[in-house]
Design a protein around this motif. Structure first.
Motif, PDB file in Angstrom:
ATOM      1  N   UNK A 173       0.821  -1.206   0.000  1.00 18.48           N
ATOM      2  CA  UNK A 173       0.000   0.000   0.000  1.00 18.48           C
ATOM      3  C   UNK A 173       0.845   1.242   0.000  1.00 18.48           C
ATOM      4  N   UNK A 174       0.267   2.418   0.192  1.00 16.43           N
ATOM      5  CA  UNK A 174       1.016   3.672   0.149  1.00 16.43           C
ATOM      6  C   UNK A 174       1.951   3.796   1.331  1.00 16.43           C
ATOM      7  N   UNK A 175       3.030   4.527   1.135  1.00 19.21           N
ATOM      8  CA  UNK A 175       3.992   4.731   2.205  1.00 19.21           C
ATOM      9  C   UNK A 175       3.456   5.681   3.256  1.00 19.21           C
ATOM     10  N   UNK A 176       3.975   5.500   4.467  1.00 13.66           N
ATOM     11  CA  UNK A 176       3.578   6.393   5.554  1.00 13.66           C
ATOM     12  C   UNK A 176       4.490   7.613   5.561  1.00 13.66           C
ATOM     13  N   UNK A 177       3.974   8.778   5.880  1.00 13.59           N
ATOM     14  CA  UNK A 177       4.831   9.964   5.923  1.00 13.59           C
ATOM     15  C   UNK A 177       5.849   9.855   7.038  1.00 13.59           C
ATOM     16  N   UNK A 208      16.563  13.816   1.951  1.00 15.27           N
ATOM     17  CA  UNK A 208      15.141  13.730   1.585  1.00 15.27           C
ATOM     18  C   UNK A 208      14.962  12.952   0.284  1.00 15.27           C
ATOM     19  N   UNK A 209      13.873  12.212   0.203  1.00 10.31           N
ATOM     20  CA  UNK A 209      13.562  11.406  -0.983  1.00 10.31           C
ATOM     21  C   UNK A 209      12.095  11.608  -1.321  1.00 10.31           C
ATOM     22  N   UNK A 210      11.806  11.718  -2.598  1.00 15.59           N
ATOM     23  CA  UNK A 210      10.416  11.800  -3.048  1.00 15.59           C
ATOM     24  C   UNK A 210      10.216  10.925  -4.276  1.00 15.59           C
ATOM     25  N   UNK A 211       8.990  10.489  -4.462  1.00 11.68           N
ATOM     26  CA  UNK A 211       8.637   9.727  -5.657  1.00 11.68           C
ATOM     27  C   UNK A 211       8.177  10.694  -6.733  1.00 11.68           C
ATOM     28  N   UNK A 212       8.525  10.403  -7.974  1.00  6.61           N
ATOM     29  CA  UNK A 212       8.155  11.293  -9.075  1.00  6.61           C
ATOM     30  C   UNK A 212       8.017  10.485 -10.354  1.00  6.61           C
ATOM     31  N   UNK A 213       7.523  11.177 -11.380  1.00  4.00           N
ATOM     32  CA  UNK A 213       7.351  10.571 -12.698  1.00  4.00           C
ATOM     33  C   UNK A 213       8.286  11.289 -13.654  1.00  4.00           C
ATOM     34  N   UNK A 214       9.210  10.541 -14.263  1.00  5.14           N
ATOM     35  CA  UNK A 214      10.195  11.133 -15.164  1.00  5.14           C
ATOM     36  C   UNK A 214       9.801  10.861 -16.606  1.00  5.14           C
ATOM     37  N   UNK A 215       9.915  11.900 -17.450  1.00  5.58           N
ATOM     38  CA  UNK A 215       9.683  11.771 -18.881  1.00  5.58           C
ATOM     39  C   UNK A 215      10.931  12.219 -19.626  1.00  5.58           C
ATOM     40  N   UNK A 216      11.399  11.359 -20.518  1.00  8.38           N
ATOM     41  CA  UNK A 216      12.604  11.671 -21.287  1.00  8.38           C
ATOM     42  C   UNK A 216      12.588  10.897 -22.582  1.00  8.38           C
ATOM     43  N   UNK A 232      -1.093  -2.138 -15.288  1.00  4.95           N
ATOM     44  CA  UNK A 232      -0.581  -1.071 -14.443  1.00  4.95           C
ATOM     45  C   UNK A 232      -0.659  -1.483 -12.977  1.00  4.95           C
ATOM     46  N   UNK A 233       0.312  -1.046 -12.166  1.00  6.07           N
ATOM     47  CA  UNK A 233       0.275  -1.364 -10.732  1.00  6.07           C
ATOM     48  C   UNK A 233      -0.827  -0.585 -10.029  1.00  6.07           C
ATOM     49  N   UNK A 234      -1.198  -0.965  -8.812  1.00  6.38           N
ATOM     50  CA  UNK A 234      -2.211  -0.225  -8.054  1.00  6.38           C
ATOM     51  C   UNK A 234      -1.766   1.220  -7.813  1.00  6.38           C
ATOM     52  N   UNK A 235      -2.708   2.124  -7.589  1.00  5.08           N
ATOM     53  CA  UNK A 235      -2.356   3.532  -7.329  1.00  5.08           C
ATOM     54  C   UNK A 235      -1.428   3.644  -6.111  1.00  5.08           C
ATOM     55  N   UNK A 236      -0.466   4.558  -6.222  1.00  3.02           N
ATOM     56  CA  UNK A 236       0.465   4.788  -5.127  1.00  3.02           C
ATOM     57  C   UNK A 236       1.631   3.823  -5.084  1.00  3.02           C
TER      58      UNK A 236
END
Length: 630
Positions: free
Chosen positions: A83-87, A113-121, A217-221
């Motif tokens: 499931x989604x990560x905890x803050x 610090x680390x964050x999840x993101x969507x990369x387009x290239x 596609x994987x589940x949301x989050x």
């Protein structure tokens, strides 16, 4: 002979064995080739993971790699799907700070610090985990920049294997969650396995979606096969509007690196990954290749045993008079058996040494250190256990194949051995009645097969082993072709696995071809007198040649059918049970493909046996019969 000391007996046995090998160099070469293929493949399987581990260790040394990587995010489980990560809470950051002063910790860097993101290239999109770093070098985990430079404002550094998968170069523009960045560098690190593997700082998965179709596609989050990128701390914070959604990662250096896993297990406040765990992920590809090669090695060992048994049987039949001479001059049955075994043991030792050398030299060709690690795959050192196991397998193949014929020859009476009279054929009433109504080539073929039933069984087993291996290779090849990133592998990694499949397939088919030729030639030699007699009674050379070839094609047909089922199915089930794989996701070969394998096998055996059968069927009749009476 009992009056001679042990050293004298050994010297005599050695001289006789070496002399015999020199007289029959072609057969000795076939013996060497048969055993060497098995020992080379076995050596490859045993040393492959060590060879693949060299680049990771080089990367650890070059980047001051961490012994333990700690992070503030844990993966929550829900119905078997992450499931989604905890803050990250303040208590978790406090726990990270406390780890820096924990007993056994001698250095650290972070928390970052680390964050999840969507990369387009370059028209491609991928999930990423973006780590915020300082512009200056860190004391622990200093990523090695291969091209370009390190992080700066507005610039992103990509992990090297990830950059290679996306075909991104320094200076290319990319976007992260819609924000524009420039690729300023490409680097490697030992704090995370190379792409497409990943340490999940945020909830992620490698490979196909559990229970889903290919491309689902994987589940949301949930991130799928996320790449690793580095930004400045400020750029990471600017990517997310909610500071509480950030995760944090800290790299730890221990006084005892070997105790990293125990340290991780003892500290449960935050998520941890030891360097040994990262190494295992980084070398997982080599582990899968290793499994393929070990399966192939044992299949080749069985084929080598079958080939050696046929060669030995033919040699023993030709050496009956020599056995009588040894006994006539006082040789005991034990000495006779030792002389007959010695030459095969010498060949096995030579094949083991050659296999160890060839396997260790070829290992780097079957590993893919990838762009995500420093240095190339080195030639692994051969350890004593590896050398001992390979040598034991080679000797085992030689002894198992030669022990029974050698003991049988040693027990042969002296007078009977010197006479070397032909063995009367076994006559079975129903078989004689059945064969009498068949066409001449098929009649002769059945009688040829009936003379040597053990050889027929070896021929069937040889083909069945080969086809069983081909069945498994077809399944694995279809799985790799039809399931992109099914095991968390990219195109380059899949190519490495295909290379391992190619090695096993080529050696398996080559040794099976050698077996077919050896069995046919042994049959030709064993039936030269009966073939000449059949021609004297009216059979044509073509009928005799066809009979000799048919005697190999019929066992090949039976072996091919048994190799498809139950052989291939049982071998694939055994592979799944050994590796813990999910056989249900692998597509089984369609019926037309299995029928094609059976037909191709029969045609291949017919083609391989045609030449020796033709040569055997066209020997001069008078000369052959006179030789039999000499």
């Amino acid at each position: 002979m009992d009056r001679f000391p042990l050293a004298g007996r050994l010297l005599l046995v050695g001289r006789l064995a070496v002399r015999d090998l020199r007289r029959r160099r072609a057969e000795a070469a076939l013996l060497l080739l048969a055993i060497m293929t098995a020992t080379t493949t076995l050596t490859l399987g045993l040393v492959l993971r060590d060879a693949a581990g060299d680049p990771y260790r080089s990367t650890r040394a070059a980047t001051s790699g961490p012994d333990v990587v700690a992070s503030t995010v844990r993966v929550a489980e829900s119905a078997g799907v992450p499931g989604p990560g905890k803050p990250a809470r303040s208590t978790e950051l406090t726990e990270l700070a406390e780890l820096a002063g924990a007993p056994g910790v001698v250095g650290h860097s972070g928390p970052y610090p680390v964050t999840a993101a969507r990369l387009q290239a370059s028209g491609r999109t991928s999930d990423v985990q973006a780590v915020g770093r300082d512009a200056g070098p860190a004391s622990v985990d200093r990523p090695e920049v291969l091209r370009g430079g390190w992080v700066r404002d507005g610039g992103v550094v990509l992990e090297a294997a990830f950059a290679g998968a996306l075909d991104v170069r320094v200076g290319d523009p990319v976007t992260l969650d819609g924000r524009s960045f420039e690729v300023v560098g490409v680097a490697v690190t030992a704090a995370m396995p190379p792409y497409p593997k990943a340490s999940c700082i945020f909830p992620c998965m490698n490979g196909a979606v559990p229970g889903g179709e290919a491309g689902a596609e994987p589940p949301p989050g949930l991130l799928r096969n996320p790449g690793l990128v580095w930004l400045t701390r400020a750029d990471v914070r600017n990517l997310t509007p909610d500071p509480d959604s950030l995760a944090y990662v800290m790299n730890l250096k221990l006084a005892d690196p070997d105790g990293a896993q125990a340290f991780s297990d003892a500290n449960h406040g935050v998520a941890m990954q030891s360097w040994q765990s990262i190494l295992e992920d980084a070398t997982e590809l080599a582990g899968d290749s290793q499994i393929l090669l070990l399966i192939g090695a044992w299949l080749l060992g069985l084929l080598a045993t079958a080939s050696l048994s046929v060669l030995v049987g033919g040699r023993m039949a030709a050496q009956t008079r020599r056995v009588g001479l040894l006994k006539a001059v006082g040789g005991t049955p034990g000495l006779v058996a030792a002389v007959l075994l010695a030459e095969y043991v010498l060949v096995a030792v030579a094949a083991a040494a050659a296999g160890l050398a060839a396997g260790s030299l070829a290992a780097p060709l079957l590993t893919e250190s990838g762009a995500g690690l420093v240095g190339g795959t080195g030639t692994p050192s051969i350890t004593v256990p590896t050398a001992g196991l390979v040598t034991a397998v080679a000797l085992g193949v030689a002894v198992v194949a030669t022990a029974v014929p050698a003991v049988r020859a040693a027990r042969t009476g002296t007078v009977g051995a010197l006479a070397d009279s032909a063995r009367p054929p076994r006559r079975v009433g129903w078989l004689v009645a059945l064969s009498a109504r068949l066409p001449v080539p098929l009649l002769l073929a059945l009688r040829v097969a009936a003379r040597r039933p053990r050889r027929v069984v070896l021929g069937v087993a040889s083909i069945a082993i080969t086809v069983s291996g081909i069945y498994v290779l077809l399944v694995l090849n279809a799985f790799l072709a039809g399931q992109p990133l099914s095991g968390g592998y990219g195109d380059a990694q899949v190519e490495v696995l295909r290379r391992a499949l190619l090695v096993v397939t080529a050696t398996l088919l080559s040794l099976a071809a050698v077996n077919a030729v050896v069995i046919t030639w042994a049959t030709v030699l064993d039936n030269r007198h009966s073939s000449a007699l059949a021609r004297a009674l009216g059979a044509t050379p073509r009928e005799v040649s066809t009979a000799l070839a048919t005697a190999q094609v019929l066992p090949a047909l039976a072996g091919a059918v048994l190799g498809v089922f139950p052989g291939g199915y049982a071998l694939f089930a055994a592979v799944n049970a050994t590796t813990g794989g999910d056989g249900g996701r692998a597509p089984l070969p369609p019926l037309w493909q299995l029928l094609a394998v059976v037909l191709t096998t029969v045609l291949a055996v017919a083609a391989l046996t045609a030449v020796p059968a033709r040569l055997g069927g066209r020997r001069p009749v008078a000369e052959t019969l006179r030789a039999g009476l000499a």
